[in-house]
Design a protein around this motif. Structure first.
Motif, short mmCIF file in Angstrom:
data_model
loop_
_atom_site.label_atom_id
_atom_site.label_comp_id
_atom_site.label_asym_id
_atom_site.label_seq_id
_atom_site.Cartn_x
_atom_site.Cartn_y
_atom_site.Cartn_z
N SER A 253 0.86 -1.20 0.00
CA SER A 253 0.00 0.00 0.00
C SER A 253 0.89 1.23 0.00
CB SER A 253 -0.90 0.03 1.24
OG SER A 253 -0.13 0.13 2.42
N CYS A 254 0.26 2.38 -0.20
CA CYS A 254 1.00 3.64 -0.03
C CYS A 254 1.28 3.86 1.45
CB CYS A 254 0.19 4.79 -0.62
SG CYS A 254 0.99 6.39 -0.46
N THR A 255 0.36 3.43 2.29
CA THR A 255 0.57 3.49 3.73
C THR A 255 1.88 2.79 4.09
OG1 THR A 255 -1.82 3.46 4.08
CG2 THR A 255 -0.44 2.82 5.97
N ASP B 209 4.34 12.46 -0.26
CA ASP B 209 3.13 11.63 -0.35
C ASP B 209 2.54 11.91 -1.73
OD1 ASP B 209 0.62 10.53 -0.38
OD2 ASP B 209 0.24 10.90 1.74
N ALA C 142 0.64 9.77 -3.33
CA ALA C 142 -0.40 8.74 -3.47
C ALA C 142 -1.30 9.03 -4.66
CB ALA C 142 -1.24 8.67 -2.19
N GLN C 143 -1.57 10.32 -4.88
CA GLN C 143 -2.49 10.71 -5.96
C GLN C 143 -1.74 11.22 -7.18
OE1 GLN C 143 -5.11 13.60 -4.13
NE2 GLN C 143 -5.45 12.32 -2.33
N SER D 179 0.16 5.35 -4.45
CA SER D 179 -0.89 4.41 -4.05
C SER D 179 -1.53 3.78 -5.28
CB SER D 179 -1.98 5.11 -3.24
OG SER D 179 -3.05 4.21 -2.99
N LYS E 237 -7.57 5.02 -6.74
CA LYS E 237 -6.56 5.82 -7.42
C LYS E 237 -6.59 5.59 -8.94
CE LYS E 237 -4.91 7.63 -3.61
NZ LYS E 237 -5.59 7.07 -2.43
C1 LIG Z 1 -4.84 7.04 -0.89
C2 LIG Z 1 -3.91 7.86 -0.10
C3 LIG Z 1 -3.05 7.29 0.84
C4 LIG Z 1 -3.10 5.83 1.24
O1 LIG Z 1 -2.92 4.95 0.20
P1 LIG Z 1 -3.11 3.38 0.49
O2 LIG Z 1 -2.50 2.76 -0.74
O3 LIG Z 1 -4.57 3.12 0.59
O4 LIG Z 1 -2.37 3.03 1.70
C5 LIG Z 1 -2.13 8.11 1.48
N1 LIG Z 1 -2.07 9.42 1.24
C6 LIG Z 1 -2.90 10.02 0.36
C7 LIG Z 1 -2.78 11.48 0.12
C8 LIG Z 1 -3.85 9.26 -0.34
O5 LIG Z 1 -4.67 9.86 -1.19
#
Ligand SMILES: *Cc1c(COP(=O)(O)O)cnc(C)c1O
Length: 377
Positions: free
Chosen positions: A54-56, A152, A154-155, A176, A181
């Motif tokens: 995961s991104c987490t 971060d 993720a997006q 992520s 996403k």
């Molecule tokens: C979706 C998201 C995460 C978490 O991503 P996961 O893959 O669900 O762990 C973290 N930070 C931001 C800004 C996100 O949009």
């Protein structure tokens, strides 16, 4: 009903999963994981990319690589997902929030320096909606104060800042591939690493603290426990699903951009009349149409708009409740300076349906309904 999100599906996912199953290699770091890693490295120019669960987890891995310890401070925006903060809280750090810019909803780069203390260890910019933070300024502050920068992103896959990929602009970047996403593997993510030595360390931490990756490459003759670590590598079945989408990355992104541009153009008039605000894309930035949002006058108007759209079979949603106002925020964080925009702007923001395959006539219908709402209110 028009959903807010529909997970992307391109058609080749099942074929690639079947291939992974048939070759009896479905654990981590199989052929599809390597293909995805290479794709990300090529696309972004980062030194090393590693798929994660995961991104987490990518952010947790980055926090370990950055050697974040008990009592350290980490600066980030409060307007973000819980994982951005949790990754550092898990290492015993204190989270220090600063305000966002109202135009991009990203961390205000001009407020960071004032929040730095002798305990500050890292800055974590969040590229909201796949639109870049002001990274030159942030990296310069980090260089001056000897801080680590963890994006971060993720997006942010497929977006750029001054021609360079988000996630590959600083020490570490986190993507992520959650089903919400642009590209998905159900649950998943990736870490991008700039420094070669740190890349080797990342392989170890991601593989339960062992040098298993080196073993498989024939660089050591048996593998052993060499560092603290966890299990952050996804099954190759998930990677197979993702790879089908990465192969179609341009097509998926262009499809989303078409919807985004359609929304943007049609809402110009409402913005000119001062009724709403549209997203702002700074100069030198390209974006991936991760999200289309608009801002209503205030919380009350936004609540009415969401209800009106829902009554018309359109699912629109608000976003983050600022972390400093959450119960855990009181325990693990402090807000440095004034919350001038974080709470106020977050209460105005509403996200409209956005996904690969959203049809043009659906976008038109949503636009019409938003316009109808503002005619009657
Ligand atoms: C979706 C998201 C995460 C978490 O991503 P996961 O893959 O669900 O762990 C973290 N930070 C931001 C800004 C996100 O949009």
């Amino acid at each position: 009903m028009i959903n807010f999100n529909v997970p992307p599906y391109t058609g080749k996912e099942l074929k690639y999963i079947e291939d992974a199953v048939v070759r009896q290699k479905i654990c981590g770091d199989g052929q599809y994981t390597h293909k995805c890693n290479e794709w990300i490295e090529k696309k972004t120019g980062t030194t090393k990319a590693l798929l994660t669960t995961s991104c987490t987890h990518a952010t947790e891995l980055a926090a370990i690589l950055a050697d974040i310890k008990e009592g350290d401070e980490v600066i980030m925006p409060s307007y973000t997902f819980v994982s951005t903060a949790n990754a550092f809280v898990l290492r015993g750090a204190k989270v220090v929030f600063v305000d966002i810019r109202p135009d991009t909803m990203n961390i205000d780069e001009n407020l960071i320096e004032d929040a730095i203390t002798d305990k500050t260890k890292a800055i974590v910019p969040v590229h909201y909606a796949g639109v870049a933070c002001e990274m030159d300024t942030i990296n310069e502050i980090a260089r001056k104060h000897n801080l680590i920068v963890i994006e971060d992103a993720a997006q942010g896959i497929m977006s750029t800042y001054k021609g360079k990929a988000l996630g590959a602009l600083s020490d570490y970047g986190c993507y992520s591939f959650h089903e919400t996403k642009n590209f998905s593997m159900g649950e998943g993510g990736a870490i991008l690493i700039k420094d070669e030595a740190k890349a080797e360390e990342a392989e170890i931490i991601r593989e339960k603290g062992t040098n298993r990756a080196k073993f498989f490459r024939g660089q050591v003759d048996k593998y052993t426990w060499v560092e603290m670590g966890s299990s952050y590598l996804p099954s190759d079945m998930n990677a197979a699903y993702l790879y089908a989408q990465l192969e179609m990355a341009d097509e998926i992104t262009n499809d989303r951009l078409n919807s985004w541009n359609h929304y943007y153009k049609e809402f110009e008039d409402l913005e000119n009349k001062g009724r709403i605000q549209r997203p702002f894309i700074p100069e030198n930035c390209t974006h991936n149409a991760h999200m289309f949002y608009l801002k209503a006058k205030d919380l009350e108007e936004r609540t009415k708009l969401i209800a009106f759209l829902k009554a018309n079979e359109i699912l629109s949603v608000f976003h983050y409740i600022p972390l400093h106002s959450a119960p855990a925020g009181a325990v693990y964080s402090r807000f440095h300076g004034e919350d001038k925009y974080t709470t106020k702007e977050s209460e105005r923001l509403v996200r409209l349906p956005m996904y690969y395959g959203l049809k043009e006539d659906q976008v038109s219908y949503i636009i019409d309904k938003v316009k109808e709402f503002y005619q009657n209110n």
